[in-house]
Design a protein around this motif. Structure first.
Motif, PDB file in Angstrom:
ATOM      1  N   TYR A 138     -25.827  27.957 -61.760  1.00 45.42           N
ATOM      2  CA  TYR A 138     -24.958  28.138 -60.604  1.00 45.42           C
ATOM      3  C   TYR A 138     -23.625  27.415 -60.828  1.00 45.42           C
ATOM      4  CZ  TYR A 138     -29.385  29.450 -58.421  1.00 45.42           C
ATOM      5  OH  TYR A 138     -30.585  30.042 -58.133  1.00 45.42           O
ATOM      6  N   LEU A 158     -24.581  25.023 -51.197  1.00 45.57           N
ATOM      7  CA  LEU A 158     -24.785  25.560 -52.536  1.00 45.57           C
ATOM      8  C   LEU A 158     -25.473  24.555 -53.454  1.00 45.57           C
ATOM      9  CD1 LEU A 158     -21.371  27.374 -53.153  1.00 45.57           C
ATOM     10  CD2 LEU A 158     -23.505  28.334 -52.242  1.00 45.57           C
ATOM     11  N   TRP A 181     -16.514  27.337 -58.175  1.00 45.62           N
ATOM     12  CA  TRP A 181     -17.104  28.071 -57.062  1.00 45.62           C
ATOM     13  C   TRP A 181     -16.039  28.925 -56.372  1.00 45.62           C
ATOM     14  CZ3 TRP A 181     -22.231  26.843 -57.130  1.00 45.62           C
ATOM     15  CH2 TRP A 181     -22.591  25.619 -57.709  1.00 45.62           C
TER      16      TRP A 181
END
Length: 398
Positions: A30, A313, A348
């Motif tokens: 991620y 997140l 991000w």
């Protein structure tokens, strides 16, 4: 031969659980992590490539350039310190000098383009924790704050120490962050804000011939002086001035688990508070989001208008130490960069659509875990068998 494996030393159940959880989490992709070999203690935007690059402070004693457009190339390194680098900034003539504060009590400098070492600023009696740059009467100024509870003002060109700022009335602990308040500064006076390991936020006025701490009369208590801004319960880690807002409000993050907006027109009293939880090491602000991160490893996006949590997140598997907004040619924030103790640099999206996609992606592993719970006892998954095989190979090598 001594082992560095934490599993070979005594650990409490909680410590063992934390280590195992982080190990299991470390493989996630991620935020498209760029993995470095050192803990990252701070980061700043590279002014030469503000849409894609940052300069990170490493515990290994260096500053490294990381560019998300060229993630495999992390070889631009500024070396010199032999102790951890704890803070970093860019300033000086034409914004061409990199400054880094280190645990060796010094501030190091390099030419940003050539990596040639410059002056070394020596004067602190403990770790240097924060550095910022400003201009005063046409001179380039460096300001550093340390664990010695002092703020030192330097002439960048000559290396001379101009002033040492201290609070002799309210005990000031180790400096955590410094911010130049450009909205309140003039050509002949720098307005500086400092945060420290105590809950007090202080403001300072710096001139070439002297300095003073800002002391005001409390508006609701005539005759009572206010030496500090006291809106947090403990350590204030981060100061961010909202340069895009009309009022240029002050945003803060703290060990009390909150990030707060301190309103300029309300004499820096708290206007909004966001309860992140645990120690909040970093905060970033856009016209749409308030973004917080810290010890709990998650990056939380709050809707700035409503104050409600929009999403949280996953990605980092140790404390997040800094959030940096990547900006386009017009100066608008386009993406968010995060760095942490886990040695990863991640990026991000800021657009809602991008965040929604990430949230959906991060739900998948949870569904997989639920399916794993129904698996017959004793049966290993393909990933677990591969992990076991790797462990067995390690044992054979030993």
């Amino acid at each position: 031969m001594q082992s560095s494996d934490p599993g070979h030393f005594f650990e409490t159940d909680a410590e063992q659980a934390t280590r195992q959880r982080r190990a299991a989490k470390s493989g996630n992709k991620y935020g498209n992590p760029i993995v470095l070999k050192s803990k990252i203690l701070a980061a700043v935007l590279d002014p030469r490539s503000p849409s894609s690059a940052v300069l990170v402070a490493e515990s290994a004693g260096a500053v490294r350039r990381v560019d998300f457009e060229d993630p495999e190339n992390t070889k631009t390194v500024y070396r010199g310190p032999t102790t951890p680098v704890s803070c970093v900034t860019v300033g000086g003539s034409n914004n061409g000098t990199l400054f880094a504060g280190a645990w060796d009590k010094s501030v190091w400098s390099w030419d940003l383009d050539t990596k040639t070492p410059g002056k070394k600023y020596i004067g602190h009696a403990d770790f240097v924790k924060a550095v910022v740059c400003a201009r005063l009467r046409g001179k380039d100024i460096l300001i550093s704050g340390g664990a010695d509870k002092k703020i030192i003002v330097w002439d960048i060109t000559s290396g001379a120490r101009l002033h040492t700022l201290k609070d002799d009335v309210v005990n000031m602990l180790s400096i955590q962050d410094l911010a130049v308040d450009h909205a309140a500064s003039t050509e002949s006076e720098i307005s500086l804000i400092s945060a420290s390991s105590d809950p007090h936020i202080r403001r300072w006025k710096i001139r070439t011939d002297g300095w003073e701490q800002v002391v005001e009369e409390l508006p609701n208590a005539p005759g009572t002086e206010r030496r500090t801004i006291l809106e947090h319960e403990t350590t204030v880690y981060k100061l961010v001035l909202d340069q895009d807002g009309d009022e240029v409000d002050l945003w803060t993050s703290s060990g009390d688990g909150t990030a707060k907006c301190l309103s300029r027109i309300k004499n820096f009293s708290c206007e909004d508070s966001f309860q992140h939880g645990d120690h909040v090491r970093a905060v970033a602000v856009t016209d749409q989001w308030v973004i917080t991160a810290g010890r709990d490893e998650d990056i939380k996006f709050w809707d700035r208008a409503s104050g409600k949590l929009y999403c949280s997140l996953l990605g980092h598997y140790d404390e997040v130490t800094e959030l940096v907004l990547l900006k386009n040619a017009k100066g608008s924030a386009e993406r968010l960069c995060s760095v942490g103790i886990d040695g990863t640099v991640r990026v991000w999206p800021l657009a809602k659509a991008g965040l929604d996609t990430l949230v959906e992606e991060q739900k998948k592993p949870v569904a997989e875990e639920k399916r794993e719970e129904t698996k017959p006892e004793g049966l290993l998954s393909a990933e677990e068998e591969a992990e076991l095989a790797a462990l067995m190979e390690d044992d054979d090598e030993e």
